[in-house]
Enzyme design. Structure first.
Site, PDB file in Angstrom:
ATOM      1  N   ASP A  16       8.551  -9.658   7.164  1.00 26.88           N
ATOM      2  CA  ASP A  16       8.002  -8.922   6.023  1.00 26.88           C
ATOM      3  C   ASP A  16       8.775  -7.629   5.803  1.00 26.88           C
ATOM      4  OD1 ASP A  16       6.065 -10.776   5.515  1.00 26.88           O
ATOM      5  OD2 ASP A  16       4.454  -9.698   6.544  1.00 26.88           O
ATOM      6  N   ASP A 128      -4.247  -0.646  -4.057  1.00 28.06           N
ATOM      7  CA  ASP A 128      -4.711  -1.593  -3.038  1.00 28.06           C
ATOM      8  C   ASP A 128      -4.385  -3.034  -3.424  1.00 28.06           C
ATOM      9  OD1 ASP A 128      -6.609  -1.769  -4.972  1.00 28.06           O
ATOM     10  OD2 ASP A 128      -8.316  -1.197  -3.710  1.00 28.06           O
ATOM     11  N   GLN A 287     -12.771   3.672   0.176  1.00 33.85           N
ATOM     12  CA  GLN A 287     -11.517   3.385  -0.527  1.00 33.85           C
ATOM     13  C   GLN A 287     -10.360   4.209   0.042  1.00 33.85           C
ATOM     14  OE1 GLN A 287     -11.867   0.863  -2.518  1.00 33.85           O
ATOM     15  NE2 GLN A 287      -9.707   0.789  -3.108  1.00 33.85           N
ATOM     16  N   ASP A 298      -5.113 -13.048   6.131  1.00 32.77           N
ATOM     17  CA  ASP A 298      -4.587 -13.650   7.363  1.00 32.77           C
ATOM     18  C   ASP A 298      -5.375 -13.132   8.571  1.00 32.77           C
ATOM     19  OD1 ASP A 298      -2.645 -14.762   5.752  1.00 32.77           O
ATOM     20  OD2 ASP A 298      -1.111 -13.283   6.250  1.00 32.77           O
TER      21      ASP A 298
END
Length: 343
Positions: A16, A128, A287, A298
């Site tokens: 990644d 987000d 938040q 995942d």
């Protein structure tokens, strides 16, 4: 207590490349803020540009590998409860993946080849939301006959009692998935699959439905569930109805009733149980504490599997899933602190 190699995962090992990007960057490459796609020619320059323009972090990734890594982290000891198969290149990124697997105590057995470089996944983060663009490269070269069928590798498959494969692997090796799925079904072990992305439910619908009769636990999020329902002609947008209908699709192993588990971000997680559908609230998070939702799905699966492999109740599996996802969204990438604090 979980035993070594009790959990088996197979999928696309990807490195990644994560960065917080801006809307202009998404627009330039035609990306949606919250999506998962495979890289096309128009994305070729993107990986380079990301590294040049933004502050990037590298993490060992790929959906299935993330989940088994989180499961191993939740279990802690013994090491190597989780086995992972996938294909990498003989290169620097491949070496990083091997190091990261070792650091996370996952028993990774990669098929290494030199035709293609190790796969990468750009995680473009805005607020987000996260837009994932995977360049499978080596991950796409996994071969059943060159790896899965080898005696020493197949022995590891036979040792497992819970199997997990993300739907993304349907684009790579359907025959490998079917071999593992049939083994699980024939031996009354648990085979689980994730819908993984809307494009899997659409473009790879045929492959998905070849595997579905062997699926004991079906994972997905609300967007994937909605796409799946549309593609299957369920004629409902109600997530509980969709879960019910997914549960009732034809199944080979009649000793186990299928369980459908659909997450909905900060809304509750829906799970079929016997003939009912239940919704379990997630842990509420401020938040401002959310760093990055990349890897949350995942992580949920990883937490769920960590308890499942220890024969815990389904409620406990969901609790562990929510706990793991809650930890991951407070970290950059699919990373976690040294030890879990889950009881």
């Amino acid at each position: 207590m979980a035993s070594q190699n009790a959990l088996f995962g197979m999928g696309n090992p990807l490195l990644d490349i994560c960065a917080v990007v801006d809307k202009d960057f998404l627009d330039k490459y035609g990306l949606k803020p919250n999506d998962q796609i495979l890289a096309e020619d128009k994305h070729k320059e993107m990986f380079e540009e990301m590294v040049k323009k933004f502050k990037v972090e590298y993490h060992a990734g790929g959906a299935t590998q993330n989940s088994v890594k989180v499961a191993q982290w939740m279990i802690q000891k013994p090491h190597k409860v989780a086995t992972f198969f996938g294909c990498i290149g003989k290169d620097r990124f491949g070496e990083i993946l091997k190091e990261k697997a070792e650091e996370s105590y996952v028993d990774a057995h990669y098929y290494e080849q030199s035709e293609e470089p190790t796969g990468t996944c750009a995680a473009c983060i805005t607020g987000d939301n996260r837009s994932l663009v995977a360049n499978l490269a080596a991950a796409n070269c996994y071969k059943k006959d060159k790896h899965l069928d080898l005696e020493e590798n197949w022995k590891l498959v036979e040792k497992a009692k819970v199997y997990y494969i993300a739907g993304f692997f349907l684009t790579v090796s359907l025959e490998s998935i079917l071999k593992v799925a049939k083994h699980a079904s024939d031996n009354n072990k648990i085979f689980s699959l994730n819908l993984s992305a809307p494009f899997i439910c659409q473009a790879f619908k045929e492959s998905l439905m070849k595997v579905m009769p062997y699926v004991d636990i079906l994972f997905g999020n609300e967007t994937e569930a909605a796409t799946f329902a549309r593609e299957q002609g369920f004629e409902t947008k109600d997530i509980e109805e969709i879960a019910k209908k997914a549960q009732n699709l034809p199944k080979v192993n009649k000793k186990r009733q299928r369980i459908a588990v659909f997450t909905q971000g900060k809304e509750g997680t829906v799970m079929t149980k016997g003939d009912k559908v239940e919704t379990f609230p997630v842990i509420q998070t401020d938040q401002s504490d959310i760093v990055d939702t990349n890897g949350a799905g995942d992580a949920f699966v990883g937490g769920f599997l960590s308890e499942l492999v220890q024969d815990k109740s389904l409620e406990q599996c969901i609790r562990a899933g929510h706990y793991a996802a809650n930890v991951i969204i407070r970290q950059a990438g699919c990373t976690f602190p040294e030890k879990p604090d889950f009881h």
